[in-house]
Motif scaffolding. Sequence first.
Motif, PDB file in Angstrom:
ATOM      1  N   ILE A 116       0.826  -1.213   0.000  1.00 22.44           N
ATOM      2  CA  ILE A 116       0.000   0.000   0.000  1.00 22.44           C
ATOM      3  C   ILE A 116       0.858   1.261   0.000  1.00 22.44           C
ATOM      4  CG2 ILE A 116      -1.623   1.359   1.385  1.00 22.44           C
ATOM      5  CD1 ILE A 116      -3.160  -1.185   1.959  1.00 22.44           C
TER       6      ILE A 116
ATOM      7  N   VAL B  18       0.878   3.924  -3.074  1.00 22.05           N
ATOM      8  CA  VAL B  18       0.504   5.306  -2.772  1.00 22.05           C
ATOM      9  C   VAL B  18       1.609   6.279  -3.155  1.00 22.05           C
ATOM     10  CG1 VAL B  18       0.174   6.904  -0.834  1.00 22.05           C
ATOM     11  CG2 VAL B  18      -1.217   4.834  -1.003  1.00 22.05           C
ATOM     12  N   HIS B  19       2.860   5.900  -2.942  1.00 18.08           N
ATOM     13  CA  HIS B  19       3.980   6.773  -3.314  1.00 18.08           C
ATOM     14  C   HIS B  19       3.939   7.072  -4.806  1.00 18.08           C
ATOM     15  CE1 HIS B  19       8.015   8.376  -3.824  1.00 18.08           C
ATOM     16  NE2 HIS B  19       8.175   8.393  -2.506  1.00 18.08           N
TER      17      HIS B  19
ATOM     18  N   ALA C 218       1.031   9.339  -5.541  1.00 18.12           N
ATOM     19  CA  ALA C 218       1.319  10.694  -5.059  1.00 18.12           C
ATOM     20  C   ALA C 218       2.254  11.433  -6.007  1.00 18.12           C
ATOM     21  CB  ALA C 218       1.919  10.634  -3.657  1.00 18.12           C
TER      22      ALA C 218
ATOM     23  N   LEU D 245      -8.414   5.895  -7.577  1.00 23.87           N
ATOM     24  CA  LEU D 245      -7.964   4.553  -7.229  1.00 23.87           C
ATOM     25  C   LEU D 245      -9.168   3.651  -7.017  1.00 23.87           C
ATOM     26  CD1 LEU D 245      -5.739   2.522  -6.416  1.00 23.87           C
ATOM     27  CD2 LEU D 245      -5.944   3.406  -4.077  1.00 23.87           C
TER      28      LEU D 245
ATOM     29  N   SER E  38      -9.919   0.159  -5.585  1.00 21.36           N
ATOM     30  CA  SER E  38      -9.204  -0.824  -4.773  1.00 21.36           C
ATOM     31  C   SER E  38     -10.124  -1.921  -4.276  1.00 21.36           C
ATOM     32  CB  SER E  38      -8.533  -0.147  -3.572  1.00 21.36           C
ATOM     33  OG  SER E  38      -7.899  -1.113  -2.755  1.00 21.36           O
TER      34      SER E  38
ATOM     35  N   TYR F 222      -4.807   3.388   3.517  1.00 21.79           N
ATOM     36  CA  TYR F 222      -4.521   4.281   2.395  1.00 21.79           C
ATOM     37  C   TYR F 222      -4.323   5.721   2.880  1.00 21.79           C
ATOM     38  CZ  TYR F 222      -5.387   0.940  -1.392  1.00 21.79           C
ATOM     39  OH  TYR F 222      -5.298  -0.114  -2.281  1.00 21.79           O
ATOM     40  N   GLN F 223      -5.200   6.186   3.773  1.00 18.10           N
ATOM     41  CA  GLN F 223      -5.085   7.562   4.240  1.00 18.10           C
ATOM     42  C   GLN F 223      -3.795   7.791   5.016  1.00 18.10           C
ATOM     43  OE1 GLN F 223      -7.297  10.579   3.758  1.00 18.10           O
ATOM     44  NE2 GLN F 223      -5.146  10.998   4.130  1.00 18.10           N
TER      45      GLN F 223
ATOM     46  N   LEU G 243      -1.110   8.164   2.555  1.00 18.26           N
ATOM     47  CA  LEU G 243      -1.219   9.421   1.819  1.00 18.26           C
ATOM     48  C   LEU G 243      -0.852  10.637   2.662  1.00 18.26           C
ATOM     49  CD1 LEU G 243      -4.580   8.734  -0.035  1.00 18.26           C
ATOM     50  CD2 LEU G 243      -2.405   9.189  -1.181  1.00 18.26           C
TER      51      LEU G 243
ATOM     52  N   ALA H  86      -7.877  11.294   1.140  1.00 19.50           N
ATOM     53  CA  ALA H  86      -8.623  10.262   0.428  1.00 19.50           C
ATOM     54  C   ALA H  86     -10.115  10.463   0.626  1.00 19.50           C
ATOM     55  CB  ALA H  86      -8.219   8.881   0.932  1.00 19.50           C
TER      56      ALA H  86
ATOM     57  N   ILE I 117     -11.145   6.898  -3.550  1.00 16.16           N
ATOM     58  CA  ILE I 117     -10.817   5.479  -3.455  1.00 16.16           C
ATOM     59  C   ILE I 117     -12.128   4.727  -3.600  1.00 16.16           C
ATOM     60  CG2 ILE I 117      -9.865   3.638  -2.027  1.00 16.16           C
ATOM     61  CD1 ILE I 117      -8.040   5.669  -0.740  1.00 16.16           C
TER      62      ILE I 117
END
Length: 269
Positions: free
Chosen positions: A32, A36-37, A40, A51, A53, A91-92, A95, A102, A136
């Motif tokens: 994850i 996310v990187h 971003a 996204l 997911s 995810y958050q 991020l 998100a 998401i």
Amino acid sequence: MTARARADLATASRIVVKVGSSSISGTSSWRIPMIVHALADAHARGCEIVLVSSGAIATGIPFLDLDARPNDLATQQASAAVGQTVLVYRYQEALRPFRIVAGQVLLTTADLETQTSRSNAQRAMERLLSLRVMPIVNENDTVATQEIRFGDNDRLAALVAQLVHADALVLLSDVESLYTKPPTEPGAQAIDVIAADDELVGLEFGATVVNSVGTGGAATKVSAARLAAASGIGVLVTSADLVERALSGAEIGTWFEPATSASEDVPVS
């Protein structure tokens, strides 16, 4: 502007990225932050990312002390209810260092099959993107039944790409590209490009179920990719581990060329 080739992903304005359960749940949850990187980085250059997911049911399994994916609908719904909150939290948190917020969007087929509900979903997504929030999206497994399911999140991702008029769709899987037959079989060859008018004669894409935590597989990705490509959306199918290279326009995976004369959005049913 529609991505006509892989290289266009590096400058695309809006991309839908789909990741499956097996790539981000259980012992694979370490991916994850990596995914996310990459998202971003694309977000930082001005790209709007949506996204899609999977993973709610699979993520909820250990919190309910279950040994495997449940077979009955009620327990699947319960696992999804628990797992979805954990999934979005993960995810958050990933991020947060990038100062990206998100926004959870849960959909059923009913949300896309009528003009009013479809317009509502589209308006909400557009507003999230205009606020630089990263939607998401997942199927609303807590309320979905067999009769009102999308079937798999590859198809959902294609429909979301149509909904938001994405420039490209990236379907992330466990393998780097699609093959002419299941890659474990002798003679299997990686497929580089699939033209919009390719009839795919003689190709085999393997089983529908690929693991114990998620549904889907190469065949569902081909179907979803063709759906999006027919609408004029370029599609890349590649490994989740290569997401950064994918969004940078690298020559990897299998590319589905978008139709030059796009068909109208295909109904959900």
